[in-house]
Design an enzyme around this catalytic site. Structure first.
Site, mmCIF file in Angstrom:
data_model
loop_
_atom_site.group_PDB
_atom_site.id
_atom_site.type_symbol
_atom_site.label_atom_id
_atom_site.label_comp_id
_atom_site.label_asym_id
_atom_site.label_seq_id
_atom_site.Cartn_x
_atom_site.Cartn_y
_atom_site.Cartn_z
ATOM 1 N N ASP A 32 33.429 -24.567 45.070
ATOM 2 C CA ASP A 32 33.009 -25.135 44.333
ATOM 3 C C ASP A 32 34.326 -26.459 45.011
ATOM 4 O O ASP A 32 35.256 -26.005 44.504
ATOM 5 C CB ASP A 32 32.861 -25.258 42.980
ATOM 6 N N ASN A 88 21.485 -25.008 37.490
ATOM 7 C CA ASN A 88 20.118 -26.092 37.216
ATOM 8 C C ASN A 88 19.196 -26.796 38.307
ATOM 9 O O ASN A 88 19.325 -26.430 39.871
ATOM 10 C CB ASN A 88 21.245 -27.261 37.348
ATOM 11 N N GLN A 95 21.362 -30.824 37.435
ATOM 12 C CA GLN A 95 21.463 -30.557 39.212
ATOM 13 C C GLN A 95 21.985 -31.797 39.151
ATOM 14 O O GLN A 95 21.284 -33.382 39.057
ATOM 15 C CB GLN A 95 20.048 -30.684 39.396
ATOM 16 N N HIS A 101 21.193 -23.601 43.906
ATOM 17 C CA HIS A 101 22.257 -23.055 44.232
ATOM 18 C C HIS A 101 22.443 -22.387 43.345
ATOM 19 O O HIS A 101 22.472 -22.870 42.407
ATOM 20 C CB HIS A 101 23.838 -23.569 44.674
ATOM 21 N N HIS A 103 25.580 -20.886 40.722
ATOM 22 C CA HIS A 103 27.471 -21.515 40.318
ATOM 23 C C HIS A 103 27.349 -19.785 39.969
ATOM 24 O O HIS A 103 26.970 -19.195 39.250
ATOM 25 C CB HIS A 103 27.060 -22.099 39.541
HETATM 26 P P1 5GP Z 1 24.712 -28.639 39.996
HETATM 27 O O1 5GP Z 1 25.492 -29.844 39.349
HETATM 28 O O2 5GP Z 1 24.277 -29.362 40.999
HETATM 29 O O3 5GP Z 1 23.739 -27.942 39.926
HETATM 30 O O4 5GP Z 1 25.660 -27.928 41.227
HETATM 31 C C1 5GP Z 1 26.268 -28.658 41.862
HETATM 32 C C2 5GP Z 1 28.145 -28.485 42.622
HETATM 33 O O5 5GP Z 1 28.268 -28.630 44.268
HETATM 34 C C3 5GP Z 1 29.175 -29.492 41.313
HETATM 35 O O6 5GP Z 1 29.412 -27.761 40.971
HETATM 36 C C4 5GP Z 1 29.900 -29.668 42.344
HETATM 37 O O7 5GP Z 1 31.380 -29.864 42.320
HETATM 38 C C5 5GP Z 1 29.908 -28.801 43.734
HETATM 39 N N1 5GP Z 1 30.000 -29.844 45.299
HETATM 40 C C6 5GP Z 1 29.624 -31.509 45.376
HETATM 41 N N2 5GP Z 1 29.857 -31.735 46.655
HETATM 42 C C7 5GP Z 1 30.568 -30.049 47.628
HETATM 43 C C8 5GP Z 1 30.823 -30.134 48.629
HETATM 44 O O8 5GP Z 1 30.922 -31.380 49.247
HETATM 45 N N3 5GP Z 1 31.707 -29.409 48.730
HETATM 46 C C9 5GP Z 1 31.402 -28.112 47.971
HETATM 47 N N4 5GP Z 1 32.437 -26.918 48.043
HETATM 48 N N5 5GP Z 1 31.282 -28.924 46.602
HETATM 49 C C10 5GP Z 1 30.074 -29.457 46.323
#
Ligand code: 5GP
Ligand code: ZN
Length: 136
Positions: A32, A88, A95, A101, A103
């Site tokens: 991440d 999420n 999300q 995805h 985590h």
């Molecule tokens: P969500 O909040 O949708 O469950 O998690 C999305 C996750 O994707 C976040 O923890 C954020 O830091 C990660 N993320 C967003 N954009 C990028 C990216 O361009 N590269 C990587 N490696 N992680 C990302």
């Protein structure tokens, strides 16, 4: 199907670079970009599904198997003390990237309460009513 405006589709295709720690036919596991703890990683299916509602059952089963495998490897290598698996669905649930995805968050004794939530205190009647709604 690849979605041009989806950041994870662009990571899967290699258009956007990532720190990939595992890859197979179905999934990529990347670090991440804004980790909650050292080693925080994301399991991302190569095909675009917005969330768990959309994810086919067999892919969901394979994703949890991979989570178990990664958790074991990462615990051995990072020497962490525990693990959170978080997933999420929907903006209200936190999300921010609308490509399914999971985590993988290694936890360490001194990393603080990174996921604390405030508990409700429902009455017995409210508990019964909730159970009735879900199970009827
Ligand atoms: P969500 O909040 O949708 O469950 O998690 C999305 C996750 O994707 C976040 O923890 C954020 O830091 C990660 N993320 C967003 N954009 C990028 C990216 O361009 N590269 C990587 N490696 N992680 C990302
Ligand atoms: Zn996508």
């Amino acid at each position: 199907m690849k979605q041009d405006n989806c950041i994870f589709c662009r990571i899967i295709s290699g258009e956007i670079p990532s720190h990939t720690i595992y890859e197979d036919d179905q999934f990529k596991v990347i670090l991440d970009v804004a980790p909650a703890t050292k080693g925080h990683a994301l399991i991302i299916p190569k095909k675009h599904y917005a969330n768990l509602y959309e994810l086919p059952e067999d892919t969901a089963a394979d994703a949890i198997k991979l989570a178990k495998k990664m958790m074991k490897i990462m615990t051995d290598k990072l020497n962490c003390d525990g693990f959170n698996i978080i997933q999420n669905n929907g903006e209200i649930a936190g999300q921010t990237v609308f490509h399914f995805h999971m985590h993988l968050i290694p936890r360490y004794e001194d990393d603080g309460e990174i996921l604390k939530y405030i508990s409700l205190h429902p009455s017995q009647e409210e508990m019964e009513e909730t159970k009735r709604i879900i199970t009827e």
